[in-house]
Design an enzyme around this catalytic site. Structure first.
Site, PDB file in Angstrom:
ATOM      1  N   ASP A 257      29.294  47.418 -57.241  1.00 50.65           N
ATOM      2  CA  ASP A 257      29.213  48.479 -58.224  1.00 50.65           C
ATOM      3  C   ASP A 257      30.301  48.147 -59.265  1.00 50.65           C
ATOM      4  OD1 ASP A 257      28.653  51.984 -57.980  1.00 50.65           O
ATOM      5  OD2 ASP A 257      30.077  51.163 -59.563  1.00 50.65           O
TER       6      ASP A 257
ATOM      7  N   GLN B 233      24.353  62.282 -58.895  1.00 51.15           N
ATOM      8  CA  GLN B 233      23.638  61.391 -59.084  1.00 51.15           C
ATOM      9  C   GLN B 233      23.778  60.921 -60.509  1.00 51.15           C
ATOM     10  OE1 GLN B 233      19.484  61.168 -58.023  1.00 51.15           O
ATOM     11  NE2 GLN B 233      18.910  59.112 -58.509  1.00 51.15           N
TER      12      GLN B 233
ATOM     13  N   HIS C 200      19.724  54.600 -55.132  1.00 52.56           N
ATOM     14  CA  HIS C 200      20.801  53.460 -54.726  1.00 52.56           C
ATOM     15  C   HIS C 200      21.458  53.979 -53.503  1.00 52.56           C
ATOM     16  CE1 HIS C 200      21.950  55.988 -58.196  1.00 52.56           C
ATOM     17  NE2 HIS C 200      23.364  55.808 -57.558  1.00 52.56           N
ATOM     18  N   LEU C 201      21.663  53.023 -52.582  1.00 58.01           N
ATOM     19  CA  LEU C 201      22.432  53.048 -51.516  1.00 58.01           C
ATOM     20  C   LEU C 201      23.785  52.784 -51.709  1.00 58.01           C
ATOM     21  CD1 LEU C 201      22.468  54.833 -48.786  1.00 58.01           C
ATOM     22  CD2 LEU C 201      21.855  52.330 -47.766  1.00 58.01           C
TER      23      LEU C 201
HETATM   24  P1  5GP Z   1      25.505  57.520 -58.680  1.00 62.07           P
HETATM   25  O1  5GP Z   1      26.784  58.107 -59.385  1.00 62.07           O
HETATM   26  O2  5GP Z   1      24.244  57.891 -59.359  1.00 62.07           O
HETATM   27  O3  5GP Z   1      25.238  57.664 -57.105  1.00 62.07           O
HETATM   28  O4  5GP Z   1      25.915  55.922 -58.644  1.00 62.07           O
HETATM   29  C1  5GP Z   1      25.566  55.193 -59.897  1.00 62.07           C
HETATM   30  C2  5GP Z   1      26.593  53.957 -59.927  1.00 62.07           C
HETATM   31  O5  5GP Z   1      26.077  53.023 -60.450  1.00 62.07           O
HETATM   32  C3  5GP Z   1      28.414  54.404 -60.086  1.00 62.07           C
HETATM   33  O6  5GP Z   1      28.934  54.132 -59.067  1.00 62.07           O
HETATM   34  C4  5GP Z   1      28.292  53.375 -61.114  1.00 62.07           C
HETATM   35  O7  5GP Z   1      29.663  52.675 -61.225  1.00 62.07           O
HETATM   36  C5  5GP Z   1      27.228  52.243 -61.013  1.00 62.07           C
HETATM   37  N1  5GP Z   1      26.765  51.752 -62.297  1.00 62.07           N
HETATM   38  C6  5GP Z   1      26.331  52.226 -63.256  1.00 62.07           C
HETATM   39  N2  5GP Z   1      26.098  51.325 -64.331  1.00 62.07           N
HETATM   40  C7  5GP Z   1      26.075  50.234 -63.628  1.00 62.07           C
HETATM   41  C8  5GP Z   1      25.920  48.810 -64.397  1.00 62.07           C
HETATM   42  O8  5GP Z   1      25.465  48.650 -65.236  1.00 62.07           O
HETATM   43  N3  5GP Z   1      26.454  47.644 -63.403  1.00 62.07           N
HETATM   44  C9  5GP Z   1      26.766  47.882 -61.854  1.00 62.07           C
HETATM   45  N4  5GP Z   1      26.933  46.990 -61.336  1.00 62.07           N
HETATM   46  N5  5GP Z   1      27.134  49.140 -61.401  1.00 62.07           N
HETATM   47  C10 5GP Z   1      26.731  50.037 -62.310  1.00 62.07           C
END
Ligand code: 5GP
Ligand code: ZN
Length: 112
Positions: free
Chosen positions: A30, A92, A98-99
């Site tokens: 992440d 989200q 994504h896990l």
């Molecule tokens: P959510 O909030 O949807 O559960 O998690 C999305 C996750 O994706 C976040 O923890 C965020 O830091 C990560 N993320 C968003 N954009 C990118 C990216 O471009 N590269 C990586 N490696 N992680 C990302």
């Protein structure tokens, strides 16, 4: 899918620190780690949310891949947390399932 950050990571258009890849799933760190260890496991097929998931085998594969990568990184025995956020109340922010695997510190409960 166009305009999906995680599909762009799968295609290589957006760089990421890849930890594991096979024909079905990808694991990468992440970019905004919330714990000393924080990586994501995603299906290579675009599935928007947990509500759209119908394939039990891919959902199981995300879990098994997460534990295998945690073992490889050396923190599986101490433990970790697996989280899949769904839609707005779940927090989200990327609409490609994504896990999250978080480890390397003591987690707290209840989650925020
Ligand atoms: P959510 O909030 O949807 O559960 O998690 C999305 C996750 O994706 C976040 O923890 C965020 O830091 C990560 N993320 C968003 N954009 C990118 C990216 O471009 N590269 C990586 N490696 N992680 C990302
Ligand atoms: Zn996608």
């Amino acid at each position: 899918m166009e305009n999906c950050i995680f599909c762009s990571i799968i295609s290589g258009d957006i760089p990421a620190e890849i930890l594991y890849s096979d024909e079905k799933v990808l694991a990468f760190r992440d970019v905004d780690a919330q714990a000393p260890e924080h990586f994501l496991v995603i299906p290579k097929e675009h599935i928007a949310t947990a509500n759209d998931a119908t394939d039990e085998s891919i959902m199981g594969r995300l879990m098994i891949t997460a534990s295998n990568v945690a073992k490889e990184l050396g923190f599986a025995e101490q433990g970790y947390r697996l989280v899949m956020n769904c839609n707005s109340d779940g927090g989200q922010t990327v609409s490609h399932i994504h896990l999250h695997c978080l480890g390397g510190r003591q987690m707290t409960w209840p989650p925020g």
